[in-house]
Design a protein around this motif. Structure first.
Motif, mmCIF file in Angstrom:
data_model
loop_
_atom_site.group_PDB
_atom_site.id
_atom_site.type_symbol
_atom_site.label_atom_id
_atom_site.label_comp_id
_atom_site.label_asym_id
_atom_site.label_seq_id
_atom_site.Cartn_x
_atom_site.Cartn_y
_atom_site.Cartn_z
ATOM 1 N N LYS A 131 55.231 84.752 17.483
ATOM 2 C CA LYS A 131 54.095 83.837 17.599
ATOM 3 C C LYS A 131 54.558 82.403 17.785
ATOM 4 N N ALA A 132 53.874 81.721 18.719
ATOM 5 C CA ALA A 132 53.985 80.275 18.863
ATOM 6 C C ALA A 132 52.548 79.800 19.009
ATOM 7 N N SER A 133 51.946 79.447 17.903
ATOM 8 C CA SER A 133 50.487 79.309 17.879
ATOM 9 C C SER A 133 49.963 78.011 18.455
ATOM 10 N N HIS A 134 50.786 76.950 18.473
ATOM 11 C CA HIS A 134 50.239 75.694 18.979
ATOM 12 C C HIS A 134 51.326 74.642 19.225
ATOM 13 N N LEU A 135 51.071 73.800 20.241
ATOM 14 C CA LEU A 135 51.815 72.559 20.466
ATOM 15 C C LEU A 135 53.319 72.769 20.540
ATOM 16 N N ALA A 182 61.628 89.577 17.797
ATOM 17 C CA ALA A 182 60.386 90.170 17.308
ATOM 18 C C ALA A 182 59.974 89.536 15.989
ATOM 19 N N HIS A 183 58.678 89.259 15.893
ATOM 20 C CA HIS A 183 58.038 88.781 14.659
ATOM 21 C C HIS A 183 58.558 87.420 14.194
ATOM 22 N N ALA A 184 59.246 86.699 15.050
ATOM 23 C CA ALA A 184 59.610 85.325 14.714
ATOM 24 C C ALA A 184 58.368 84.454 14.774
ATOM 25 N N ASN A 185 58.366 83.367 14.012
ATOM 26 C CA ASN A 185 57.244 82.434 13.990
ATOM 27 C C ASN A 185 57.747 81.051 14.386
ATOM 28 N N ILE A 186 57.111 80.483 15.406
ATOM 29 C CA ILE A 186 57.505 79.169 15.905
ATOM 30 C C ILE A 186 56.463 78.157 15.465
ATOM 31 N N GLU A 241 65.248 87.806 15.322
ATOM 32 C CA GLU A 241 64.078 88.503 14.787
ATOM 33 C C GLU A 241 63.713 87.953 13.415
ATOM 34 N N GLY A 242 62.405 87.772 13.229
ATOM 35 C CA GLY A 242 61.912 87.353 11.919
ATOM 36 C C GLY A 242 62.265 85.933 11.531
ATOM 37 N N ALA A 243 62.819 85.146 12.446
ATOM 38 C CA ALA A 243 63.146 83.751 12.119
ATOM 39 C C ALA A 243 61.861 82.950 11.944
ATOM 40 N N PHE A 244 61.984 81.863 11.169
ATOM 41 C CA PHE A 244 60.843 80.976 10.932
ATOM 42 C C PHE A 244 61.283 79.562 11.307
ATOM 43 N N ILE A 245 60.680 79.032 12.362
ATOM 44 C CA ILE A 245 61.031 77.702 12.835
ATOM 45 C C ILE A 245 59.988 76.725 12.318
ATOM 46 N N GLY A 246 60.416 75.787 11.469
ATOM 47 C CA GLY A 246 59.485 74.842 10.862
ATOM 48 C C GLY A 246 58.868 73.902 11.888
#
Length: 455
Positions: free
Chosen positions: A344-348, A358-362, A383-388
């Motif tokens: 997911k890269a939900s915005h901006l 897979a399942h990383a969050n941007i 996979e599964g990384a979380f980018i602040g």
């Protein structure tokens, strides 16, 4: 045994009404040049040979045709449609099959319509002419039938009698004939007419004088739209879009506001996709089932896996790939980047030259800094990384699986799996500083206002 087929594509017109440095056949409808539409039509009906007739004013037409696998023939100077077809004779030397004459400025004709022309030849017609019932026949050549399923002549509008002008069956310009017969008939065509040109249409009367059978084949007027001006080009684009929207909905795609969605010639969308208003598809887009594309998004050269979601206000540029159930949200731009399943890269966010596991969050505001002014570099996010939020990833760089970055970080070095990377100045506070700053600025402003009044 099937008779071999050829296509002669007339694309030598001056196109002066387009008022463009670009040759008329190279203007686009649905993201594809009109010449390429016609060349693709020739391929779709199984043409073994293609010859594109070009003019000396437009060498780019020759280059484009040859790049698409067509032989070319020069018409110089232009002396009418009959002369243009005759220019293709040498390129078709030795060819004994059937030929159809097509046009580089008529992009909407369907393959099944041209198949009907070839079918008429296969069933005994020496010449088959594609016609249509015009709502307003003024300006079109008329197809004069003999009342016994035969075509007697084609009469140009300017040379038609009052009775002939009342006929609504009009000539599209598309014509089929056996190649040897076609060039034999053309050898008898003269230019004794109002324009002093050699009309291709005259071969019908010549054939009839020899006792040969000619036949009119009917098609839909909407397919016969020829483009001679920017206004015609816009009309052709609108007709293509209307056709494509209808085809999409009939195949199981939901268009919430159909008239606001624009497709390219090669857009591929599976059933059970929802497309919200004001979405534009450039060339090269493939969409799997159960995808939702939200409003005001632009996609080009992109693929979306099953269950993915894009938008609103998303931009997917060439090389963007969204895996199954991946999501890009509002004001996210993706270029040459792959998002794995559920990422997911939900915005901006800008993701360029990137692999996202897979399942990383941007997080919001993330930027992949992929260009150093000379070369592009890749970013890999595991996979599964979380980018602040507000992280800058300076490529080339790899973020390991399960790793995290702190908000506001500038990451220039690889981050190991499951590690936390922080790169930002330590926070400090200065008690009372903000209040002292405001008081000082207010006092300075007051003095400035006093001086302004004195002046």
């Amino acid at each position: 045994m099937k008779t071999s087929r050829a296509a002669i594509i007339l694309a030598a017109g001056q196109g002066t009404r387009m008022k463009s440095a670009l040759a008329k056949p190279l203007h686009s409808v649905g993201g594809r040049s009109m010449l390429d539409w016609t060349l693709a039509l020739a391929d779709a009906v199984g043409a073994d040979r293609k010859v594109t007739v070009w003019g000396s004013h437009s060498p780019a037409v020759k280059e484009a045709a040859e790049a698409a696998g067509s032989a070319t023939a020069l018409q110089d100077p232009p002396q009418g449609t009959g002369h243009a077809v005759a220019c293709a004779k040498d390129a078709l030397g030795g060819f004994e099959g059937h030929a159809v004459v097509l046009y580089g400025d008529t992009p909407l004709i369907r393959p099944e319509t041209v198949e009907a022309v070839f079918s008429a030849l296969a069933h005994g017609a020496s010449i088959a002419v594609l016609g249509f019932e015009a709502d307003d026949p003024a300006g079109y050549g008329r197809l004069i039938e003999d009342g016994a399923d035969g075509l007697d002549a084609i009469v140009e509008d300017r040379e038609a009698s009052e009775a002939e002008r009342a006929i609504r069956l009009c000539n599209s310009g598309v014509l089929g004939a056996p190649v040897p017969l076609l060039f034999d008939l053309l050898s008898e065509v003269t230019n004794e007419n109002a324009k002093g040109e050699y009309y291709l249409t005259d071969i019908v009367a010549i054939a009839r004088s020899r006792g040969l059978k000619c036949k009119a084949v009917r098609g839909a007027q909407a397919e016969m739209l020829g483009v001679n001006s920017r206004s015609d080009l816009a009309e052709a684009e609108a007709a293509f879009q209307a056709r494509r929207r209808q085809e999409m909905m009939e195949s199981g795609v939901t268009l919430i506001a159909p008239d606001t969605v624009f497709f390219s010639h090669d857009t591929r969308i599976a059933a059970d996709v929802v497309v919200e208003p004001n979405v534009v598809f450039g060339p090269g887009v493939n969409v799997a089932s159960n995808v939702r594309i939200k409003a005001f998004s632009h996609l080009e050269g992109a693929s979306l896996g099953e269950g993915a979601e894009a938008g609103p206000f998303a931009r997917l540029r060439p090389g963007a790939e969204l895996g199954a159930n991946a999501k890009v949200g509002n004001f996210v731009e993706v270029k040459k980047a792959r998002l794995g399943e559920g990422a997911k890269a939900s915005h901006l966010t800008y993701l360029g030259d990137t692999d996202v596991g897979a399942h990383a969050n941007i997080g919001a505001g993330t930027i992949t800094c992929n260009y150093d002014g000379f070369f592009k570099h890749r970013t890999v996010i595991g996979e599964g990384a979380f980018i602040g939020s507000n992280t800058s990833l300076v490529a080339p760089v790899t973020i390991g699986a399960g790793a995290m970055t702190g908000s506001g970080s500038v990451i220039t070095e690889d981050v190991p799996d499951n590690a936390l990377a922080l790169s930002r100045a330590r926070q400090s506070e200065k008690p009372g500083w903000a209040q002292r700053f405001r008081e000082a600025m207010q006092a300075r402003k007051a003095k400035a206002q006093v001086r302004s009044k004195k002046d």
